[in-house]
Design an enzyme around this catalytic site. Structure first.
Site, mmCIF file in Angstrom:
data_model
loop_
_atom_site.group_PDB
_atom_site.id
_atom_site.type_symbol
_atom_site.label_atom_id
_atom_site.label_comp_id
_atom_site.label_asym_id
_atom_site.label_seq_id
_atom_site.Cartn_x
_atom_site.Cartn_y
_atom_site.Cartn_z
ATOM 1 N N HIS A 364 70.828 -25.130 -2.056
ATOM 2 C CA HIS A 364 70.822 -23.946 -2.962
ATOM 3 C C HIS A 364 71.691 -24.278 -4.074
ATOM 4 O O HIS A 364 71.651 -23.739 -5.259
ATOM 5 C CB HIS A 364 71.031 -22.679 -2.140
ATOM 6 N N CYS A 677 57.200 -33.610 -13.788
ATOM 7 C CA CYS A 677 58.410 -32.892 -13.852
ATOM 8 C C CYS A 677 59.271 -33.230 -12.687
ATOM 9 O O CYS A 677 59.176 -33.583 -11.579
ATOM 10 C CB CYS A 677 57.675 -31.484 -13.417
#
Length: 747
Positions: A364, A677
């Protein structure tokens, strides 16, 4: 609490403190300590071995062994009984040491005449500092009280080391927290930054390890523990009303805070002569040492809970810690063991860089760091034990290297690098509004990745043509409860407004693996990266996906909408997700909400299996985006969190590049728009090769668009294609050497 005998640790510590009160420095102080310990314990020998580097112990002081061996005798961790104590971080008590397994004879010390051996580790908060040893001629096993006394003295030695008690003229050690240090970690977010250390959890320094009055110290400890318990109960009361999962964590905290065994051990340590603070830290050090040896995740989490509680208790006892009133330095670089996304967002763009001891490239914190474009290095082992608030620090996010208190040579070289990067960015600004059209006339669309509203201001300044990937999971990860649909509608609307009409590709919720929502019960999976994640979660919990799709449709307010589903492994998963989108559109129309002008529904190709899907899939999907980070780790079976293997596999490996090319060919046949990507899209050489094999859309971090565009505009894709083909024909493993040689020849 039973009194320890007068020959025990309290008397020894008292003598130690009295002896240290004089004006004694460095080597003389260590020599005095060894004499005191040997005399107090009735042993012929006492020796102190300290680490010179991560793997080498050095005899730094001794009473009883040959003095000529001091600073001359060295051994590796695991070598001899002393090395075994250091490696195991546990006590060795041998009545006949020369006959013990692992004994190593060192003739320069003269220790062969001593039979008994007692060695204890000198460690502070899990950091190994050395080994303390006593020896006697007589063959005997040292008593439990003698072992305990030596452990307590080792604890005090560790604190004295932290306080710089052994430095000065004739020093046994160099001053801690004063020498230049370099840490090698893993790149979490590229970039370079110079600044000053800001510790997320400043280290608590125990300045009074030895105490005279055990009754008063126990009273202080009990008062602090009671304050800790009240604090945990308050947090539990608040969490219980809002968040059941968080409440479960705090229940574990309360269990430890009320643990009689924990309290009894600390009171025994105080009875042995330690202060309340030192007693807490002694138990914390033992817990951290165990944490490093435990493989069971549940036990590690519980030991981590105990570690956090110990930190809280130390802050109460010392008045040190987060709320000391210290001001954040200029150009702060955050240094922490680990940090959650919400805490990192609170710092925001005030940070110049981030260095973590733990974490991962997919954590995160890494996601938020990328969103904020802040250089990040993870796995920088032991940086929090070495760094002090305000220390000069340089973070090389390109190489995964951290320089702490660097010398002038490093500073000069690093600043030259930053200046070159800044100069290059100025050059790129001149082509910001020009297309990425190659010398041979092909145009490649360059888009930026985003995940926070804070990213969107970079859109016009980066030269990006739009947002090729907007990660929607960040809004779910940074809060303690599921966001409401209305909140998501408002957020997605702001994103589309900020894009100013440029396209935005929204990726639906990509959770699981290392992205676990704090309010969802984690699944105990042996391999989360290959488990219940992304589209699999969305299809199993259609209510969550439907809510997110409704929010996206309403946020569009009649504007074009582009949505893609992550981690699609087979055609049927895409079809099922698309059907859910179509049903949601129909339901929104019945409710009278305006539908988007157009809706494009795509998929992320992150598993090799999807590259071999039926041609019907390529015909039905509106667009495809290759998710390079996951695809590469699955293609090579190389965990991108594992430094041992991830660097072995090159994106420009012939087999991987050929696989990408086969996807390009299939998309060309069906007219399916295709993009790449990921981190590799933002590396100029890789981007050039992707363009050469036919990719015409790349999505990357904003700072990479300038360098990629610059190289593309100066290159002929036909020539690069020929270089790639020749490298394949020659049987090379990677086309990189050939492409780099061609680039050098082009100047």
């Amino acid at each position: 609490m039973a009194e320890r005998p007068e020959t025990g640790s309290r008397v020894l510590l008292g003598r130690l403190r009295d002896a240290m009160a004089g004006d004694v420095e460095g080597q003389a102080r260590l020599n005095k300590i060894t004499h005191l310990i040997a005399d107090s314990m009735g042993c012929e020998v006492c020796s102190i071995y300290l680490f010179r580097d991560d793997e080498t112990l050095e005899l730094c002081a001794t009473e009883g062994l040959n003095q000529d061996a001091v600073h001359q005798t060295r051994m590796k961790v695991g070598e001899g009984l002393v090395g075994l104590v250091a490696r195991r971080r546990s006590v060795i008590n041998e009545p006949d040491a020369p006959q013990a397994r692992g004994f190593r004879y060192m003739p320069e010390t003269g220790e062969e005449i001593y039979s008994s051996f007692l060695g204890v580790p000198v460690q502070r908060l899990g950091e190994a500092l050395g080994v303390l040893v006593v020896q006697s001629r007589a063959a005997r096993v040292y008593s439990a009280d003698e072992v305990y006394a030596l452990e307590v003295v080792a604890m005090v030695l560790a604190e004295m080391t932290e306080l710089g008690a052994f430095v000065g003229e004739g020093a046994a050690m160099s001053a801690r927290h004063s020498q230049p240090a370099m840490f090698r970690g893993t790149v979490g977010q590229e970039g370079a930054a110079e600044g000053h250390v800001w510790l997320h959890e400043p280290r608590v320094v125990v300045t009074n390890p030895i105490a005279d009055d055990p009754v008063r110290e126990i009273e202080r400890l009990r008062e602090a523990v009671e304050q800790l318990r009240v604090g945990v109960d308050k947090m539990l009361e608040i969490a219980g009303a809002q968040d059941k999962d968080q409440a479960q964590v705090l229940e574990a905290y309360r269990m430890f805070a009320n643990s009689k065994g924990w309290m009894r051990r600390m009171e025994d340590d105080i009875g042995g002569g330690l202060s309340a603070e030192a007693a807490v830290e002694k138990e914390q050090s033992l817990a951290r040492a165990r944490m490093g040896q435990v493989t069971d995740n549940y036990l590690r989490e519980r030991l981590s809970d105990l570690d956090d509680l110990s930190n809280r208790l130390l802050r109460i006892l010392t008045g040190q810690g987060k709320d000391t009133g210290a001001e954040m330095p200029a150009n702060p670089i955050l240094v922490a063991r680990n940090i959650g996304p919400a805490e990192l967002l609170e710092y925001g763009r005030s940070l110049r860089g981030i260095v973590l001891e733990e974490g991962s490239v997919g954590s995160h914190a890494a996601i938020v760091a990328r969103a904020l474009a802040i250089p990040l290095v993870v796995h920088a082992s032991r940086v929090t034990t070495e760094a002090l608030n305000g220390d000069q620090i340089m973070v090389d996010g390109e190489q995964g290297i951290v320089h702490l208190r660097p010398d002038d040579t490093v500073v000069t070289a690093f600043r030259d690098k930053i200046a070159m990067l800044a100069e290059a960015q100025e050059r790129y600004a001149s082509i910001r509004d020009k297309p990425a059209t190659t010398a041979c006339g092909n145009t490649v669309g360059l888009f930026m990745n985003a995940g926070l509203m804070a990213d969107l201001p970079s859109l016009p300044s980066s030269g990006a043509e739009g947002v090729g990937l907007f990660r929607t999971e960040l809004q779910f990860l940074v809060r303690n409860q599921m966001p409401r649909r209305g909140e998501l509608v408002a957020l997605y609307k702001r994103v589309l407004d900020a894009a100013g009409g440029k396209p935005v590709v929204f990726r639906t919720l990509d959770i699981g693996s290392d992205k676990v929502l704090p309010y969802m019960k984690p699944n105990d999976e042996p391999n989360p990266a290959l488990g219940w994640r992304a589209i699999r979660v969305g299809l199993d919990k259609p209510g969550i996906m439907r809510m997110q799709l409704q929010a996206l449709i309403r946020a569009a307010e009649g504007r074009p909408l582009t949505v893609m589903f992550p981690f699609v492994a087979q055609f049927e998963e895409y079809r099922e997700a698309r059907r859910l989108m179509e049903k949601t559109l129909q339901a929104e129309e019945r409710l009278g909400h305006p539908l988007p002008e157009t809706v494009k529904i795509g998929a992320m190709l992150e598993t090799p299996s999807l590259g071999f899907a039926p041609m019907k899939f390529f015909e039905e999907v509106d667009f495809l985006s290759i998710g390079g980070n996951d695809l590469k780790q699955f293609f090579f079976a190389a965990d991108r969190e594992n430094e041992r293997v991830r660097r072995r596999y090159d994106t420009l490996n012939v087999s991987f590049l050929s696989f990408i090319e086969s996807i390009v060919e299939r998309c060309d046949k069906t007219g399916t728009p295709l993009s790449f990507c990921g981190e590799d899209a933002g590396r100029p050489v890789e981007a050039l090769c992707f363009a050469a094999i036919g990719l015409r859309s790349l999505s990357m971090r904003p700072a990479s668009i300038g360098p990629v565009k610059s190289l593309l505009r100066r290159s002929d894709l036909g020539e690069v294609r020929k270089v790639i083909a020749d490298a394949r024909h020659r049987g090379g493993m990677s086309v990189r050497p050939a492409v780099m040689e061609w680039l050098r020849n082009q100047g």
